[in-house]
Write an enzyme that holds these catalytic residues in place. Structure first.
Site, PDB file in Angstrom:
ATOM      1  N   GLU A 165      -1.326 -21.592  10.546  1.00 13.78           N
ATOM      2  CA  GLU A 165      -1.284 -21.357  11.995  1.00 13.78           C
ATOM      3  C   GLU A 165      -0.843 -22.601  12.765  1.00 13.78           C
ATOM      4  OE1 GLU A 165      -5.164 -20.047  13.373  1.00 13.78           O
ATOM      5  OE2 GLU A 165      -6.231 -21.393  12.031  1.00 13.78           O
TER       6      GLU A 165
ATOM      7  N   HIS B  65     -14.724 -18.736  15.685  1.00  9.32           N
ATOM      8  CA  HIS B  65     -14.759 -18.581  17.144  1.00  9.32           C
ATOM      9  C   HIS B  65     -15.902 -17.679  17.600  1.00  9.32           C
ATOM     10  CE1 HIS B  65     -11.158 -20.847  17.913  1.00  9.32           C
ATOM     11  NE2 HIS B  65     -10.487 -20.145  17.024  1.00  9.32           N
TER      12      HIS B  65
ATOM     13  N   ARG C  93     -14.649 -15.530   8.023  1.00  6.78           N
ATOM     14  CA  ARG C  93     -13.866 -16.708   8.407  1.00  6.78           C
ATOM     15  C   ARG C  93     -14.857 -17.817   8.734  1.00  6.78           C
ATOM     16  NH1 ARG C  93      -9.179 -17.415  13.002  1.00  6.78           N
ATOM     17  NH2 ARG C  93     -10.822 -16.859  14.482  1.00  6.78           N
TER      18      ARG C  93
ATOM     19  N   ASP D 204      -2.597 -19.260  17.478  1.00  7.08           N
ATOM     20  CA  ASP D 204      -2.440 -20.707  17.303  1.00  7.08           C
ATOM     21  C   ASP D 204      -1.013 -21.053  16.908  1.00  7.08           C
ATOM     22  OD1 ASP D 204      -4.882 -21.992  18.003  1.00  7.08           O
ATOM     23  OD2 ASP D 204      -5.823 -21.062  16.262  1.00  7.08           O
TER      24      ASP D 204
HETATM   25  C1  3PY Z   1      -4.965 -17.015  15.639  1.00  4.22           C
HETATM   26  O1  3PY Z   1      -4.240 -16.096  16.044  1.00  4.22           O
HETATM   27  O2  3PY Z   1      -4.764 -18.216  15.863  1.00  4.22           O
HETATM   28  C2  3PY Z   1      -6.132 -16.680  14.846  1.00  4.22           C
HETATM   29  O3  3PY Z   1      -6.794 -17.559  14.359  1.00  4.22           O
HETATM   30  C3  3PY Z   1      -6.492 -15.242  14.693  1.00  4.22           C
HETATM   31  O4  3PY Z   1      -7.779 -15.031  15.137  1.00  4.22           O
HETATM   32 MG    MG Z   2      -6.366 -19.476  15.008  1.00  9.37          MG
END
Ligand code: 3PY
Ligand code: MG
Length: 265
Positions: free
Chosen positions: A151, A47, A72, A177
């Site tokens: 996630e 991101h 990441r 997410d």
């Molecule tokens: C989320 O919380 O979805 C993440 O990927 C953390 O950055």
């Molecule tokens: Mg995420």
């Protein structure tokens, strides 16, 4: 041992490792935060706006502060994971690992044969590990920590299968997410009851598998709650969030006419 080769030992220390989380597009930002009290620094290429070349420049700056560099990668960019390990990243976090096949492919790109298919060429990693090539080759599968992000509902349902993949060393919970997924897209609430229950389940499963577990926390208060749950790695806010929070706090002090500026610059 260097910050690169000692990261698994640090994760085993019993004290949650706190990592900075950087997405601003300049290596000076992770270099600066590496000099604060964080245990590690993560660069967020999913991101964040930081590109590959800037990330490669940031890695030795983080290592020079004695901290492991974690990256990441963007979704499904497993080849980039290999290249970042080559540059000297201590660990890779791969987002949206939703199938066992995703986990296997991620592991293949982060581990050398016979475990995986990583190709030889650790131009920066060799120097940062302090090892000769043969020793780097012998040790890299052990010290390059692969975090598969859990996630989504799909990932949560197969968390044991993801944890069972050889070469996956750890899972990492994305609470935002996950909250979107668990609410069927109805809400963003990274501290919802459903997310809390999912985290407790994931921690128990990671422990049972003998693997590490990490998580993202939006604030220090939240990080303290998550540390109490038993996470091994906790990301504490992001560079842009810390910048905004600092600016808002300073402006609030001025506008409310309170004193107490620290002069700490
Ligand atoms: C989320 O919380 O979805 C993440 O990927 C953390 O950055
Ligand atoms: Mg995420």
């Amino acid at each position: 041992m260097t910050p690169l080769s000692s990261f698994p030992e640090r994760l085993k220390s019993g004290t949650p490792q706190l990592t900075a989380w950087c997405g601003l597009p300049d290596p000076a930002v992770p270099a600066l935060l590496a000099r604060e009290g964080f245990d590690a620094v993560t660069i967020d290429m999913q991101h964040g706006a930081i590109d590959f070349a800037a990330t490669v420049r940031a890695i030795p700056l983080i290592a020079a502060a004695g901290k492991p560099a974690i990256v990441r990668v963007p979704v499904a960019e497993f080849a980039t994971a290999s290249r970042l390990l080559d540059a000297g990243a201590a660990s890779i976090i791969a987002p949206m690992i939703n199938t066992v096949e995703d986990a296997r492919r991620f592991a293949a790109f982060t581990k050398f044969p016979p475990l995986g298919e990583r190709s030889w060429g650790p131009h920066g990693g060799l120097a940062l590990s302090g090892l000769d090539p043969k020793s780097y080759f012998a040790g890299a599968n052990g010290f390059s920590v692969a975090f598969a992000m859990v996630e989504t509902r799909e990932a949560l349902a197969i968390v044991d299968d993801i944890l069972a993949v050889d070469g996956i060393d750890a899972i990492f919970i994305g609470p935002s997410d996950l909250s979107i997924a668990l609410s069927g897209g109805a809400s963003l609430d990274p501290a919802s009851r459903e997310v809390e229950a999912a985290m407790d389940h994931a921690i128990a499963r990671a422990r049972a598998a003998g693997k590490f577990i990490g998580v993202y926390a939006a604030s220090g208060e939240r990080a303290a709650q998550l540390a109490a749950k038993g996470f091994d790695l906790i990301a504490l806010g992001s560079d842009s969030a810390l910048l905004r929070a600092g600016a808002q706090a300073a402006l609030r002090q001025v506008r409310q006419g309170t004193s107490g500026a620290t002069g700490a610059y």
